[in-house]
Motif scaffolding. Structure first.
Motif, PDB file in Angstrom:
ATOM      1  N   GLY A   1       0.814  -1.211   0.000  1.00  0.00           N
ATOM      2  CA  GLY A   1       0.000   0.000   0.000  1.00  0.00           C
ATOM      3  C   GLY A   1       0.845   1.255   0.000  1.00  0.00           C
ATOM      4  N   ILE A   2       1.911   1.256   0.800  1.00  0.00           N
ATOM      5  CA  ILE A   2       2.812   2.423   0.842  1.00  0.00           C
ATOM      6  C   ILE A   2       3.482   2.621  -0.514  1.00  0.00           C
ATOM      7  CG2 ILE A   2       4.957   3.282   1.857  1.00  0.00           C
ATOM      8  CD1 ILE A   2       4.092   1.850   4.452  1.00  0.00           C
ATOM      9  N   ALA A   3       3.918   1.528  -1.144  1.00  0.00           N
ATOM     10  CA  ALA A   3       4.559   1.634  -2.462  1.00  0.00           C
ATOM     11  C   ALA A   3       3.585   2.174  -3.504  1.00  0.00           C
ATOM     12  CB  ALA A   3       5.086   0.266  -2.880  1.00  0.00           C
ATOM     13  N   LEU A   4       2.346   1.706  -3.464  1.00  0.00           N
ATOM     14  CA  LEU A   4       1.354   2.188  -4.434  1.00  0.00           C
ATOM     15  C   LEU A   4       1.055   3.667  -4.234  1.00  0.00           C
ATOM     16  CD1 LEU A   4      -1.184  -0.795  -4.524  1.00  0.00           C
ATOM     17  CD2 LEU A   4       0.513  -0.159  -6.257  1.00  0.00           C
ATOM     18  N   LEU A   5       0.995   4.117  -2.988  1.00  0.00           N
ATOM     19  CA  LEU A   5       0.757   5.539  -2.735  1.00  0.00           C
ATOM     20  C   LEU A   5       1.929   6.380  -3.215  1.00  0.00           C
ATOM     21  CD1 LEU A   5      -0.910   5.330   0.792  1.00  0.00           C
ATOM     22  CD2 LEU A   5      -1.980   6.113  -1.318  1.00  0.00           C
ATOM     23  N   ALA A   6       3.152   5.857  -3.085  1.00  0.00           N
ATOM     24  CA  ALA A   6       4.317   6.578  -3.594  1.00  0.00           C
ATOM     25  C   ALA A   6       4.262   6.680  -5.117  1.00  0.00           C
ATOM     26  CB  ALA A   6       5.597   5.874  -3.143  1.00  0.00           C
ATOM     27  N   VAL A   7       3.852   5.604  -5.778  1.00  0.00           N
ATOM     28  CA  VAL A   7       3.700   5.640  -7.252  1.00  0.00           C
ATOM     29  C   VAL A   7       2.631   6.649  -7.637  1.00  0.00           C
ATOM     30  CG1 VAL A   7       2.972   4.293  -9.246  1.00  0.00           C
ATOM     31  CG2 VAL A   7       4.509   3.278  -7.562  1.00  0.00           C
ATOM     32  N   GLU A   8       1.541   6.694  -6.852  1.00  0.00           N
ATOM     33  CA  GLU A   8       0.459   7.648  -7.140  1.00  0.00           C
ATOM     34  C   GLU A   8       0.939   9.084  -7.053  1.00  0.00           C
ATOM     35  OE1 GLU A   8      -3.341   9.197  -7.923  1.00  0.00           O
ATOM     36  OE2 GLU A   8      -2.507   7.201  -8.221  1.00  0.00           O
ATOM     37  N   ALA A   9       1.855   9.352  -6.123  1.00  0.00           N
ATOM     38  CA  ALA A   9       2.351  10.718  -5.960  1.00  0.00           C
ATOM     39  C   ALA A   9       3.131  11.183  -7.181  1.00  0.00           C
ATOM     40  CB  ALA A   9       3.224  10.807  -4.707  1.00  0.00           C
ATOM     41  N   PHE A  10       3.871  10.269  -7.818  1.00  0.00           N
ATOM     42  CA  PHE A  10       4.704  10.660  -8.959  1.00  0.00           C
ATOM     43  C   PHE A  10       3.997  10.464 -10.297  1.00  0.00           C
ATOM     44  CE2 PHE A  10       7.777   9.920  -5.595  1.00  0.00           C
ATOM     45  CZ  PHE A  10       8.641  10.999  -5.751  1.00  0.00           C
ATOM     46  N   SER A  11       3.024   9.565 -10.321  1.00  0.00           N
ATOM     47  CA  SER A  11       2.257   9.336 -11.556  1.00  0.00           C
ATOM     48  C   SER A  11       0.780   9.236 -11.208  1.00  0.00           C
ATOM     49  CB  SER A  11       2.729   8.045 -12.250  1.00  0.00           C
ATOM     50  OG  SER A  11       4.103   8.117 -12.564  1.00  0.00           O
ATOM     51  N   PRO A  12       0.118  10.371 -11.037  1.00  0.00           N
ATOM     52  CA  PRO A  12      -1.285  10.367 -10.590  1.00  0.00           C
ATOM     53  C   PRO A  12      -2.191   9.591 -11.543  1.00  0.00           C
ATOM     54  CG  PRO A  12      -0.341  12.577 -10.500  1.00  0.00           C
ATOM     55  CD  PRO A  12       0.637  11.731 -11.248  1.00  0.00           C
ATOM     56  N   THR A  13      -2.913   8.610 -10.960  1.00  0.00           N
ATOM     57  CA  THR A  13      -3.882   7.854 -11.747  1.00  0.00           C
ATOM     58  C   THR A  13      -5.177   7.638 -10.967  1.00  0.00           C
ATOM     59  OG1 THR A  13      -3.045   5.747 -10.913  1.00  0.00           O
ATOM     60  CG2 THR A  13      -2.074   6.569 -12.966  1.00  0.00           C
ATOM     61  N   VAL A  14      -5.204   8.035  -9.696  1.00  0.00           N
ATOM     62  CA  VAL A  14      -6.348   7.859  -8.796  1.00  0.00           C
ATOM     63  C   VAL A  14      -6.553   6.390  -8.441  1.00  0.00           C
ATOM     64  CG1 VAL A  14      -8.815   8.209  -8.412  1.00  0.00           C
ATOM     65  CG2 VAL A  14      -7.486   9.928  -9.662  1.00  0.00           C
ATOM     66  N   VAL A  15      -6.615   5.509  -9.433  1.00  0.00           N
ATOM     67  CA  VAL A  15      -6.853   4.089  -9.187  1.00  0.00           C
ATOM     68  C   VAL A  15      -5.727   3.496  -8.339  1.00  0.00           C
ATOM     69  CG1 VAL A  15      -7.122   1.826 -10.265  1.00  0.00           C
ATOM     70  CG2 VAL A  15      -8.169   3.846 -11.307  1.00  0.00           C
ATOM     71  N   VAL A  16      -4.478   3.825  -8.696  1.00  0.00           N
ATOM     72  CA  VAL A  16      -3.333   3.318  -7.944  1.00  0.00           C
ATOM     73  C   VAL A  16      -3.368   3.841  -6.507  1.00  0.00           C
ATOM     74  CG1 VAL A  16      -0.813   3.299  -7.771  1.00  0.00           C
ATOM     75  CG2 VAL A  16      -1.917   3.056 -10.000  1.00  0.00           C
ATOM     76  N   GLY A  17      -3.731   5.117  -6.343  1.00  0.00           N
ATOM     77  CA  GLY A  17      -3.810   5.693  -5.000  1.00  0.00           C
ATOM     78  C   GLY A  17      -4.872   5.020  -4.149  1.00  0.00           C
ATOM     79  N   LEU A  18      -6.052   4.802  -4.725  1.00  0.00           N
ATOM     80  CA  LEU A  18      -7.116   4.120  -3.983  1.00  0.00           C
ATOM     81  C   LEU A  18      -6.703   2.694  -3.622  1.00  0.00           C
ATOM     82  CD1 LEU A  18     -10.316   5.304  -5.900  1.00  0.00           C
ATOM     83  CD2 LEU A  18      -9.555   5.996  -3.619  1.00  0.00           C
TER      84      LEU A  18
END
Length: 462
Positions: free
Chosen positions: A319-336
């Protein structure tokens, strides 16, 4: 240095002389009773505390150790450590459920059965020793106690693991009951059916040896009793007029009591991850990296002492890794997905929710919200800052307005950004004229008139 050592020795000597009569009276011929208090869930800190206390009791030749309990239960591993220490103690251990209103449930029941003498204060209760892995009483397992008509119970266990856990717990508590000549049938009932008893009921059922209102009455009642300590040695207790002394937990036990709280361990883990993230995005800050590393190691050490589920820990890290990816490549789905994985991992983190050892929903929600906000907002801001135009160097100077101070043919001086600069340009300018910085070459500004696009010619000088 020698003077300091001499002063310390003298100070210790004065204290020893001041406490000498009391200490000698207490320790002569074991004329000392130590009280160890467990108030709350049983865990690694409790096990460490009891071990230290029993070691101290043996070193000081105490007559007895009074293990005073008020506990809802706790971790099976810590319970077994305490029982092993009690069974191996050369000093008799008196289990005492007190004060009035206290209880020795779950793991506390096993420990009370293991003590050399079991006692309770009026208004207390014991029982409900069903293993927490089961989540409820499961009467009728194979090998259980027979019904009143002499027939075995015919109910089948829910699954093999439930049967194994229950039968192991029953065998363990029955072995303790047989060792101390206590009611083994009721002990089994406490495991299979979560049965409980009041102090008087426990005395009538021969679950405990006596009921006492306070430690003084307890010591009077056990005076003259014969108990069997480690190694098969028998000992007759002489507990009248003993000096009673409470044993406080050492700093190690106090430290463990803090960090082995699942909520504290969870927060330490998150602080450690935050600190390392700060250090990675801002190398050289030092403090976040040092604090984060220390908190992360302490948090991992605490989790190692607790029955954690590594699948839950893995989900949290994903979950932490996915949130970090979301911060650099916003997709919303990855963040959720990161938030969902983090929350599910936190819920699964502890393998067994023993009394006092479960994560708080509010802590999980707050930490998840803070982490998601941190990653999405802070790291997103850092990403935007890195992608924005440079604020220093030649890139920052290009396009700035400047005022000509003096000029001679193609060279002169201009004033910009609060400083006087040497400048050159393709045109002749008059003092006071407004120009624009096109480039900077070897600390010399290349200037132009604002309405003339001369970027190609000034870049040719680079």
């Amino acid at each position: 240095m020698q003077i300091i050592k001499a002063a310390l020795v003298a100070a210790i000597g004065v204290v020893a002389l001041a406490l000498g009569p009391l200490g000698s009276a207490a320790e002569e011929n074991g004329r000392l009773a130590l009280i160890v208090t467990i108030d709350g869930a049983i865990g690694p800190a409790s096990a460490s505390y009891v071990k230290e206390a029993l070691t101290t009791a043996a070193a000081r030749r105490a007559e007895v150790v009074i293990l005073k309990m008020n506990t809802p239960g706790g971790l099976n591993s810590s319970m077994r450590e305490i029982i092993a220490d009690v069974l191996g103690s050369s000093v008799p251990v008196v289990g005492y459920v007190a004060p009035s209103g206290a209880h020795a449930a779950s793991a506390g029941t096993y420990i009370l059965y293991a003590t050399h003498i079991a006692a309770m204060a009026p208004g207390t209760n014991i029982g409900a020793a069903t293993p927490v892995q089961i989540g409820g009483p499961l009467p009728g397992l194979p090998g259980g106690a027979p019904e009143k008509d002499g027939k075995e119970k015919k109910d089948e266990p829910k699954d093999a693991m439930t049967a194994k856990v229950t039968n192991d717990a029953v065998a363990f508590i029955r072995s303790l009951a047989e060792l101390r000549n206590r009611n083994a049938d009721w002990a089994e009932k406490a495991v299979r059916e979560a049965a409980t008893l009041s102090a008087n009921g426990a005395l009538q059922e021969k679950v405990i040896d006596l009921v006492a209102r306070d430690p003084a009455e307890l010591l009077r009642q056990i005076d003259g009793r014969v108990v069997e300590v480690a190694g098969g040695k028998t000992q007759r207790l002489a507990t009248k007029n003993l000096v009673v002394e409470a044993v406080d937990p050492g700093w190690i036990s106090q430290f463990l009591a803090v960090i082995t709280d699942p909520n504290v361990a969870f927060i330490l883990l998150m602080v450690g991850i935050y600190g390392l993230i700060f250090e990675f995005v801002s190398p050289g800050a030092v403090a976040p990296g040092v604090v984060g590393t220390i908190c992360l190691l302490i948090g991992l050490y605490a989790l190692n002492l607790l029955p954690i589920n590594y699948a839950g820990l893995g989900l949290m890290l994903v979950g932490i890794a996915l949130l970090a990816v979301e911060a650099f490549s916003p997709t919303v789905v990855v963040g959720l997905g990161g938030v969902v994985a983090f929350v599910l991992g936190a819920l699964m983190l502890l393998r067994v929710e023993a009394p006092g050892y479960r994560l708080s929903w509010s802590v999980i929600a707050v930490v998840a919200a803070m982490f998601a906000g941190f990653v999405l907002v802070v790291l997103g801001a850092l990403r935007r800052a890195r992608n924005s135009p440079s604020r220093i160097g030649a890139q920052a100077m290009r396009g700035l307005p400047a005022e000509v101070l003096d000029w001679n043919e193609t060279e002169g001086h201009v004033f910009t950004n609060g400083e006087r600069w040497q400048a050159r340009g393709a045109d002749a300018f008059r003092p006071g004229e407004r120009v624009e910085v096109a480039n900077i070459v070897d600390l010399t500004l290349v200037v132009r008139r604002p309405d003339r696009p001369t970027a190609r010619e000034v870049n040719a000088d680079d």
